[in-house]
Scaffold this motif. Structure first.
Motif, PDB file in Angstrom:
ATOM      1  N   ALA A  49       0.834  -1.206   0.000  1.00 12.28           N
ATOM      2  CA  ALA A  49       0.000   0.000   0.000  1.00 12.28           C
ATOM      3  C   ALA A  49       0.866   1.252   0.000  1.00 12.28           C
ATOM      4  O   ALA A  49       1.898   1.307   0.667  1.00 12.28           O
ATOM      5  CB  ALA A  49      -0.902   0.001   1.228  1.00 12.28           C
TER       6      ALA A  49
ATOM      7  N   LEU B  33      -5.901  -1.727   3.021  1.00 12.44           N
ATOM      8  CA  LEU B  33      -4.991  -2.774   3.491  1.00 12.44           C
ATOM      9  C   LEU B  33      -3.590  -2.229   3.716  1.00 12.44           C
ATOM     10  O   LEU B  33      -3.089  -1.429   2.930  1.00 12.44           O
ATOM     11  CB  LEU B  33      -4.923  -3.903   2.455  1.00 12.44           C
ATOM     12  CG  LEU B  33      -6.222  -4.704   2.290  1.00 12.44           C
ATOM     13  CD1 LEU B  33      -6.141  -5.579   1.036  1.00 12.44           C
ATOM     14  CD2 LEU B  33      -6.459  -5.561   3.526  1.00 12.44           C
ATOM     15  N   GLY B  34      -2.968  -2.718   4.791  1.00 13.36           N
ATOM     16  CA  GLY B  34      -1.545  -2.450   4.977  1.00 13.36           C
ATOM     17  C   GLY B  34      -1.197  -1.029   5.378  1.00 13.36           C
ATOM     18  O   GLY B  34      -0.051  -0.610   5.235  1.00 13.36           O
TER      19      GLY B  34
ATOM     20  N   ARG C 186      -2.113   2.196   8.496  1.00 14.99           N
ATOM     21  CA  ARG C 186      -2.838   2.649   9.686  1.00 14.99           C
ATOM     22  C   ARG C 186      -3.235   4.107   9.453  1.00 14.99           C
ATOM     23  O   ARG C 186      -2.404   4.936   9.098  1.00 14.99           O
ATOM     24  CB  ARG C 186      -1.953   2.540  10.930  1.00 14.99           C
ATOM     25  CG  ARG C 186      -1.804   1.093  11.448  1.00 14.99           C
ATOM     26  CD  ARG C 186      -0.505   0.923  12.201  1.00 14.99           C
ATOM     27  NE  ARG C 186       0.636   1.095  11.289  1.00 14.99           N
ATOM     28  CZ  ARG C 186       1.736   1.785  11.577  1.00 14.99           C
ATOM     29  NH1 ARG C 186       1.886   2.370  12.739  1.00 14.99           N
ATOM     30  NH2 ARG C 186       2.712   1.891  10.671  1.00 14.99           N
TER      31      ARG C 186
END
Lengths: 463, 463
Positions: free
Chosen positions: B222, B356-357, B359
């Protein structure tokens, strides 16, 4: 053991000394103060080629760091191979993280530590030693050989395109064997079949003449950052596919065999995630992570910026916002076509949205590279596969590179030939980093491999 | 001409000399090296208040730059007004752009040039002179008066909230008259009715542990920049409305009368665009540009950044991407509520998209300010309007401020009273910039205006 291999075995310790000598020259091509050292490395290489028995040795000016040429063209009826490698190195920073000085090579635990040990001095010395072994043990070579060793690879070979264009005749060959390459692991060989191309685009959104106070003007004046994020969000969909019109048009789909070959290469997804520090991988729907990196094109934002980036709060309405992106390309995409398509996407977005009070511009940046690939069935790949099979006792993985290796594309463009990588570096050898090293076992196995490879490509035609 | 006005007329040249004296003190509150000068300015103000006939003069410590207090509380049955102003100044950089040294005030063409001439020393000296005129000509004041002149306005009055909270009793009053304010033009008066509040949020998107090579990893991992631009694009719609749930819930709609009052204020859209260097204005659908700035809330990206921002191309897949934004708020929005709503929007976006991947995090930053407004019919506004009408021969425009004036909110919060701006600065007087100046005509008209205002607010209750 044939005579050439016997020659290698009986000269092992001299060759190792020579490697240390070669590694002690601080030929950092990016440091102007080291230009004399790059020249010294060229002289060392020329001298070493002479000692090996090569002919017509020449240190050729390029306008930048030099190229070393040599040849041995007495194998009538046999193919002509061009050997490639580079004798310049990366810089050494951060110096304090090295366990020993980067240009005072030392051997610890069967590894030689020095800047350039793996990338690429260790690897490029190997074929010279193989040539010597063949020449000294038999008086000739099984194929016609030319060499092109360069001193500017680590700065992107800026003078090489012009140089090659001007010296097409001299470097004419059937294919290139590159010593700037590696293997999959100590026990698993590999052959590289492709690398991706590159194109780059910058996008600029400009609003008011100056940064404005977000209280005094906020609400009435366009904010270039809001326009930019809307535009950038339009470049990919939620599934990781690029939405630029025509982006995928020329992409040659992977065949079932190619997907099988990729799936055969070990890939530990958990270890990969742990190494990167991510909880999941992300990418284009319908492809494995390895396929996404090796064989699918991408569009990645490399940088976005505008306005305030400091601590705390600054109530600014910035006058401009910018983004840089690059696309990785696969066969048969063309960098000019793709960057033009991205620019057109931006222009069409601006035309259809008509954002008020801003100017939106996009332009291609320099740095184009064509995607490059070589068929697995290329005779030199076949020969290399056979040698690797013999030495490692197993089939080489067919790997691809996600990055770009401009020199492959250069040889293809200017000489019209393919490049086959035949090197012995391994991924853990800290290239471009402190404590770069090269395994002496690789150094020795590489010499045998090169002898066998040159013999085998000679046999290919002879038989 | 009443006796107080006569007193002003006969002391004109002394008052002008005193202004120059006051302006020669380099009371730059942001420069630690000038702290002694800020203290000297406080002493000068205290002394000047004593000479004017004020009582209980005190230089009060705040933990930072001091506050000067004084009072005159002998108008029984009359309201108590608190006069506000500040004797600190902005820094002088860039010094080389000044036509004369910023703390060596000079008069050219009826204007006094010096740092602080308009903001706020010139404006805050005016009510002191008006007090002196009233006291010396009649022996008393028509209302009870307290003063709070501070030395830290230009650095955001960091100690003032605590100071006011601890000194509620002392500063108790019916309302505040602020000398840190201005008029619309030399011939057109105005009254300020509101300013916007503020809240701030930072958004961080983090991916891999380190920046990655976009060739080696691009496609499989990502890219936080792509996640961020998608998220940021979700904060506003194509019509310039903020899409954060609940954002507009507490906004008190403008009445027809308020919209009329705003429409009456001259606004030259073409000149505004030309000044900003934009070809069109942009903002929330359904509102005029002036309404958008004065009376509608906003959400503006103040900064976005991640990855490479240099010249040329860097094929990096950045490990993180960031954005800072602020919202301008109008009555009855609450900064804590709004920043929480923005944070919730980010969290819900991340929850529904599940990128995804990466934070995704959002958090409120310090810097909250409540929106502030005072009714046009407030008695002090009525009195001020009458004085301005008399002096300028026309109705004052009812204007609003797009920015935040924290001190208004502070007085409202800690003393429970409204603040009415009564100053004579004009927009072209280069405050916070080189060659700041103040018109001597404004300095003199202001003195008359303040005398009349204090007399009129006394009459209001007496009649």
């Amino acid at each position: 053991m044939n005579p050439a291999e016997e020659y290698l075995a009986s000269n092992r310790s001299r060759f190792q000394d020579e490697l240390l000598q070669f590694l002690s020259i601080p030929s950092v091509s990016s440091e102007p103060g080291n230009a004399g050292d790059v020249e010294r490395a060229a002289q060392w290489v020329a001298e070493r080629l002479r000692a090996a028995g090569m002919e017509h040795i020449e240190i050729m000016p390029t306008g930048g760091h030099p190229v070393v040429y040599a040849d041995h063209l007495h194998a009538e009826g046999q193919p002509t191979v061009l050997l490639y490698g580079h004798f310049d190195t990366q810089p050494v920073d951060p110096l304090e993280l090295w366990s020993s000085p980067p240009f005072e090579p030392v051997i610890r635990d069967g590894r030689v530590y020095a800047r350039g040990a793996c990338d690429d001095k260790g690897n490029m010395l190997i074929p010279i030693l193989a040539l010597e072994a063949l020449l000294k043990s038999s008086g000739g070579l099984p194929v016609n050989v030319k060499v092109l060793f360069e001193g500017q690879e680590e700065i992107g070979s800026p003078q090489l395109p012009q140089f090659l264009a001007a010296e097409r005749e001299r470097f004419a060959c059937d294919y290139v064997l590159s010593a700037d390459s590696g293997q999959y692991s100590e026990t698993e060989p590999c052959l590289g079949l492709s690398c991706r191309g590159l194109c780059a685009v910058q996008i600029d959104v400009r609003g008011a003449r100056t940064d404005l106070h977000s209280g005094v003007y906020g609400g009435a004046v366009a904010n270039p950052l809001h326009v930019l994020v809307g535009l950038l969000a339009s470049l990919r969909d939620g599934e990781g596919r690029v939405t630029v019109e025509g982006f995928y048009d020329r992409v040659v789909p992977l065949t079932a065999e190619e997907r099988d070959a990729i799936a055969r290469v070990p890939f530990d997804e958990e270890a990969y995630q742990a190494q990167l520090g991510v909880e999941a991988l992300a990418g284009e729907a319908g492809y494995s992570p390895v396929e996404r990196v090796w064989a699918r094109p991408t569009l990645e934002l490399n940088g976005v910026w505008g306005g305030f980036q400091g601590e705390g709060v600054k109530t600014v309405l910035p006058k401009e916002a910018h983004a840089k992106l690059t696309c990785r390309l696969v066969a048969d995409q063309d960098p000019v076509e793709v960057s033009s398509a991205v620019v057109r996407h931006v222009e069409q977005w601006a035309e259809s949205r008509q954002p008020l009070g801003v100017r939106v511009e996009a332009r291609a940046l320099p740095g184009n590279a064509l995607p490059y690939s070589v068929p697995a069935e290329h005779p030199a790949n076949q020969a290399a596969a056979a040698v690797l099979r013999e030495l490692y006792g197993r089939e080489p993985y067919l790997v691809r590179g996600g990055g770009s290796v401009p020199v492959c594309e250069l040889f293809f463009t200017h000489l019209g030939v393919h490049t086959i990588g035949f090197g012995f570096g391994l991924d853990d050898e800290q290239i471009h980093a402190p404590d770069e090293f090269f395994r002496l076992s690789s150094f020795e196995r590489g010499q045998t491999a090169w002898v066998k490879l040159l013999q085998r490509v000679g046999d290919q035609i002879a038989n």
